[in-house]
Design an enzyme around this catalytic site. Structure first.
Site, PDB file in Angstrom:
ATOM      1  N   GLY A  55       0.589  -1.496  -0.342  1.00 53.32           N
ATOM      2  CA  GLY A  55      -0.504   0.031  -0.167  1.00 53.32           C
ATOM      3  C   GLY A  55       0.829   1.369  -0.125  1.00 53.32           C
ATOM      4  O   GLY A  55       1.835   1.085   0.696  1.00 53.32           O
ATOM      5  N   CYS A  81       5.256  -6.485   2.065  1.00 52.32           N
ATOM      6  CA  CYS A  81       5.509  -5.254   1.471  1.00 52.32           C
ATOM      7  C   CYS A  81       4.534  -4.513   3.278  1.00 52.32           C
ATOM      8  O   CYS A  81       4.943  -4.561   4.067  1.00 52.32           O
ATOM      9  CB  CYS A  81       4.990  -4.436   0.545  1.00 52.32           C
ATOM     10  SG  CYS A  81       5.977  -3.048   0.122  1.00 52.32           S
ATOM     11  N   TYR A  82       3.353  -3.225   2.656  1.00 50.53           N
ATOM     12  CA  TYR A  82       2.741  -2.747   3.987  1.00 50.53           C
ATOM     13  C   TYR A  82       2.219  -3.925   4.648  1.00 50.53           C
ATOM     14  O   TYR A  82       2.733  -3.642   5.912  1.00 50.53           O
ATOM     15  CB  TYR A  82       1.710  -1.829   3.067  1.00 50.53           C
ATOM     16  CG  TYR A  82       0.868  -0.911   4.284  1.00 50.53           C
ATOM     17  CD1 TYR A  82       1.644   0.504   4.669  1.00 50.53           C
ATOM     18  CD2 TYR A  82      -0.275  -1.625   4.837  1.00 50.53           C
ATOM     19  CE1 TYR A  82       0.591   0.966   5.431  1.00 50.53           C
ATOM     20  CE2 TYR A  82      -1.072  -0.993   6.134  1.00 50.53           C
ATOM     21  CZ  TYR A  82      -0.558   0.554   6.001  1.00 50.53           C
ATOM     22  OH  TYR A  82      -0.827   1.459   6.786  1.00 50.53           O
ATOM     23  N   HIS A 166       7.709  -8.509  -3.366  1.00 50.26           N
ATOM     24  CA  HIS A 166       7.066  -8.499  -4.160  1.00 50.26           C
ATOM     25  C   HIS A 166       7.134  -9.508  -4.947  1.00 50.26           C
ATOM     26  O   HIS A 166       7.478  -9.824  -5.994  1.00 50.26           O
ATOM     27  CB  HIS A 166       6.113  -7.091  -4.770  1.00 50.26           C
ATOM     28  CG  HIS A 166       5.951  -6.292  -4.347  1.00 50.26           C
ATOM     29  ND1 HIS A 166       4.610  -5.744  -3.614  1.00 50.26           N
ATOM     30  CD2 HIS A 166       6.447  -4.642  -3.842  1.00 50.26           C
ATOM     31  CE1 HIS A 166       4.506  -4.684  -3.642  1.00 50.26           C
ATOM     32  NE2 HIS A 166       5.488  -4.423  -3.299  1.00 50.26           N
ATOM     33  N   GLU A 168       4.471 -11.133  -6.489  1.00 51.29           N
ATOM     34  CA  GLU A 168       3.285 -11.791  -7.569  1.00 51.29           C
ATOM     35  C   GLU A 168       3.654 -10.866  -8.328  1.00 51.29           C
ATOM     36  O   GLU A 168       3.154 -10.624  -9.587  1.00 51.29           O
ATOM     37  CB  GLU A 168       1.931 -10.576  -6.667  1.00 51.29           C
ATOM     38  CG  GLU A 168       1.869  -9.430  -6.580  1.00 51.29           C
ATOM     39  CD  GLU A 168       2.539  -8.673  -5.589  1.00 51.29           C
ATOM     40  OE1 GLU A 168       3.584  -9.688  -4.373  1.00 51.29           O
ATOM     41  OE2 GLU A 168       2.503  -7.314  -4.796  1.00 51.29           O
ATOM     42  N   SER A 220     -21.039  -6.992 -27.340  1.00 52.09           N
ATOM     43  CA  SER A 220     -19.701  -6.630 -27.957  1.00 52.09           C
ATOM     44  C   SER A 220     -19.430  -7.594 -29.187  1.00 52.09           C
ATOM     45  O   SER A 220     -19.018  -6.854 -29.792  1.00 52.09           O
ATOM     46  CB  SER A 220     -19.274  -5.836 -26.702  1.00 52.09           C
ATOM     47  OG  SER A 220     -18.107  -6.784 -26.641  1.00 52.09           O
ATOM     48  N   GLY A 221     -18.708  -8.672 -29.299  1.00 52.91           N
ATOM     49  CA  GLY A 221     -18.518  -9.435 -29.780  1.00 52.91           C
ATOM     50  C   GLY A 221     -17.200  -9.163 -29.637  1.00 52.91           C
ATOM     51  O   GLY A 221     -16.299 -10.321 -29.778  1.00 52.91           O
ATOM     52  N   GLY A 222     -16.690  -8.906 -28.119  1.00 56.92           N
ATOM     53  CA  GLY A 222     -15.588  -9.406 -27.760  1.00 56.92           C
ATOM     54  C   GLY A 222     -16.059 -10.298 -27.178  1.00 56.92           C
ATOM     55  O   GLY A 222     -16.439 -11.517 -26.679  1.00 56.92           O
ATOM     56  N   ASP A 224     -15.809 -11.411 -23.688  1.00 53.63           N
ATOM     57  CA  ASP A 224     -15.856 -11.110 -22.391  1.00 53.63           C
ATOM     58  C   ASP A 224     -17.740 -10.975 -22.266  1.00 53.63           C
ATOM     59  O   ASP A 224     -18.002 -12.480 -22.148  1.00 53.63           O
ATOM     60  CB  ASP A 224     -15.937 -10.015 -21.058  1.00 53.63           C
ATOM     61  CG  ASP A 224     -14.305  -9.553 -21.234  1.00 53.63           C
ATOM     62  OD1 ASP A 224     -13.254 -10.501 -21.853  1.00 53.63           O
ATOM     63  OD2 ASP A 224     -14.394  -8.685 -21.506  1.00 53.63           O
ATOM     64  N   SER A 225     -18.113 -10.932 -22.600  1.00 53.55           N
ATOM     65  CA  SER A 225     -19.984 -10.967 -23.123  1.00 53.55           C
ATOM     66  C   SER A 225     -19.998 -12.064 -24.481  1.00 53.55           C
ATOM     67  O   SER A 225     -21.155 -12.727 -24.030  1.00 53.55           O
ATOM     68  CB  SER A 225     -20.586  -9.434 -24.041  1.00 53.55           C
ATOM     69  OG  SER A 225     -19.367  -9.377 -25.192  1.00 53.55           O
ATOM     70  N   LYS A 363      -9.670 -11.841 -16.768  1.00 60.21           N
ATOM     71  CA  LYS A 363      -9.780 -12.104 -18.556  1.00 60.21           C
ATOM     72  C   LYS A 363      -9.295 -13.326 -18.971  1.00 60.21           C
ATOM     73  O   LYS A 363      -9.256 -13.799 -19.490  1.00 60.21           O
ATOM     74  CB  LYS A 363      -8.843 -11.386 -18.550  1.00 60.21           C
ATOM     75  CG  LYS A 363      -8.820 -10.751 -20.718  1.00 60.21           C
ATOM     76  CD  LYS A 363      -9.661 -10.063 -20.460  1.00 60.21           C
ATOM     77  CE  LYS A 363     -10.073  -9.609 -22.136  1.00 60.21           C
ATOM     78  NZ  LYS A 363     -11.630  -8.883 -22.132  1.00 60.21           N
TER      79      LYS A 363
END
Ligand code: XMP
Length: 507
Positions: A55, A81-82, A166, A168, A220-222, A224-225, A363
């Site tokens: 953070g 870290c934090y 870190h 990650e 949307s053609g993407g 996700d949808s 994603k």
């Protein structure tokens, strides 16, 4: 079935979502919880492991974010870290402000063999101001760097670990192995989270939620949808209608591509709403990026309203919202950079129940779910494309002529990326049109026209990105073609900026 859960407590760190992603990559379902909400969440859900994020604040400041460690009694805990500084300060150790901020790649100068930090081969990524001065009782030092004595610490009895680095971030070479060992061996998680398990459970859940009602998928053609629509189609095949709004801000040839892709592969019942004229009307004279987004959002709603008779029977609206959208929109700690039009309330008249079956997925997980559902690469590997379309790639006013300019330049860029083989490693690529003009010469004549900016980035998740290292010959060839073939353009630039600080899109 109850899944194992990793709770990632967010102290406003830049990499918090990455921690959650890494946990999922280890097969462990994870959720990000703002630190203010953590006590209630942890008390009610009793997660199987807890990670405290980094953070921007100092634990030494008055009013700094806190964590009640009694909540974590008996639960494996990793402070990053934090998070490590907070562990130290709250559990009886000491933290001091460092003279210099330690930032960037470092090597560990010492690590204890056999400890968790012992997995950290190679360089590690550090980014901190304060550091731990003395360890709390029960902890032992497990790694140091030249400038940070307590780079890692462990309390093996409690299974509590702190790291100043870190793990990650991909710059920490052994970070994946470190986290995998923390989740699997230290915390003892089985790793019961997979695309296959998700598809099976989500299908059941969607079926139960929708019942015998009809569902409308806004697509949307993407990726996700499309994946959301395919999932809902699997769950309730005869009850789904898909609707696609063509706002006139699509890439060249995209409307036809989406129609074909959808009707042949995802779902045969697709309504295409042609609303380009209305969108251009709403955008006339608008140059401010936020205002463009607002008007586009409003115009989507209006387009639906005009056609509502066609899906009057639908009571459920399916959206492809992903976890990062949910986290970004709901986080009290993150600064608002821009409005993502696809997250937001629905107007009264729509009164449909909203179903977001992918709201827990990142994603890459949505893509894996798409593959699991049998969708081909053409659908699941599609580049992300912003909801407001080319409007956020046209600086200044959006007009049909300017859209045509950007479409033509963009098509040339993509065609050349594909034929050269360079598109394979690129996360996203596009052309943007600027609203400044510069002087040029074409033939014997002076020109005074606009530049096109090419942007191609490598990214894992759109949270961070780097300019793709495209070959100079390829870029030069694309620039020559654009200037020769696209009227109104006399200069081509390549955007080298990484994200942060520059987002992937220009607006
Ligand atoms: P930025 O520009 O913030 O974009 O780096 C990150 C990713 O999100 C996409 N993007 C959007 N997607 N609605 C969307 O659905 C939006 O308003 C929007 N703005 C950006 C962008 O293309 C990139 O993949």
């Amino acid at each position: 079935m109850r899944h194992e859960v990793v709770t990632v407590v967010d102290f406003g760190g830049q990499y918090t979502q990455l921690i959650a992603r890494r946990a999922r990559e280890c097969g462990c379902y994870s959720e990000v919880v703002p630190w203010q909400q953590a006590p209630a969440k942890i008390a009610s859900a009793r997660p199987d492991a807890i990670v405290l994020s980094g953070g921007p604040r100092s634990t030494l400041e008055p009013g700094a974010p806190e964590f009640d460690f009694t909540l974590a009694d008996g639960i494996p805990l990793l402070g990053i870290c934090y998070g490590m500084q907070l562990m130290s300060r709250s559990l009886g150790g000491e933290v001091e402000p460092a003279k210099d901020r330690e930032y960037g790649r470092q090597s560990l100068s010492w690590k204890e063999p056999g400890s968790l930090a012992g997995t950290l081969e190679g360089e590690v990524w550090m980014s901190h101001g304060d550091r731990v001065l003395s360890l709390p009782p029960g902890f032992v030092k497990t790694a140091s760097t030249q400038s940070c004595e307590y780079a890692a610490m462990e309390d093996r009895d409690r299974r509590w670990v702190g790291v100043q680095l870190h793990p990650e971030v991909s710059h920490t070479e052994g970070g994946k192995a470190f986290l995998e060992r923390f989740f699997r061996e230290v915390a003892g998680l089985r790793g019961d989270w997979s695309a296959r398990a998700f598809v099976e459970e989500a299908t059941e859940e969607v079926r139960a939620r929708i019942g015998s009602r009809k569902a409308l998928c806004a697509v949307s053609g993407g990726v996700d949808s499309s994946v959301a629509a395919a999932l809902v189609t699997r769950a309730v095949p005869g009850q789904v209608t898909c609707v696609f709004v063509d706002h006139g801000l699509l890439r060249k040839g995209e409307r036809e591509q989406v129609r074909r892709m959808f009707t042949e592969i995802v779902h045969p019942n697709l309504i295409v709403i042609d609303a380009a004229r209305q969108f251009f009307g709403a955008l006339a004279g608008v140059t401010d990026p936020e205002e463009k987004r607002k008007r586009i959002g409003a115009e989507f709603v209006r387009a639906f309203e005009e056609h509502k008779a066609e899906f009057a029977e639908c009571e459920v609206l399916v959206q492809g919202t992903l976890y990062p959208d949910v986290v970004e929109s709901g986080s009290p700690t993150a600064a608002k950079i821009k409005t993502h039009h696809n997250v937001g309330g629905l107007p009264e008249w729509m009164r449909m129940e909203v179903l977001e079956p992918l709201r827990w997925l990142f994603k890459d997980e949505a893509r894996a779910v798409g593959r699991e559902l049998g969708l081909p690469a053409e659908v699941v590997e599609r580049e992300p494309f912003p909801g407001p379309g080319l409007a956020v790639r046209i600086l200044g006013e959006v007009t049909p002529e300017r859209v045509k300019t950007v479409q033509e330049a963009d098509a040339i860029f993509r065609e050349e990326l594909k034929s050269s083989g360079a598109s394979a490693g690129v996360w996203q690529s596009y052309a943007a049109l600027l609203d400044v003009r510069s002087v040029g010469v074409m033939g014997d004549n002076r020109t005074y026209e606009h530049p096109i900016v090419l942007r191609a980035v490598d990214s894992e998740d759109a949270m961070t990105a780097r300019a793709a290292p495209l070959g100079f010959g390829l870029l030069e060839h694309v620039a020559t073609r654009i200037v020769n073939e696209v009227p109104g353009v006399n200069r081509v630039l390549y955007d080298l900026t990484s994200k942060p600080p520059a987002p992937i899109e220009w607006e």
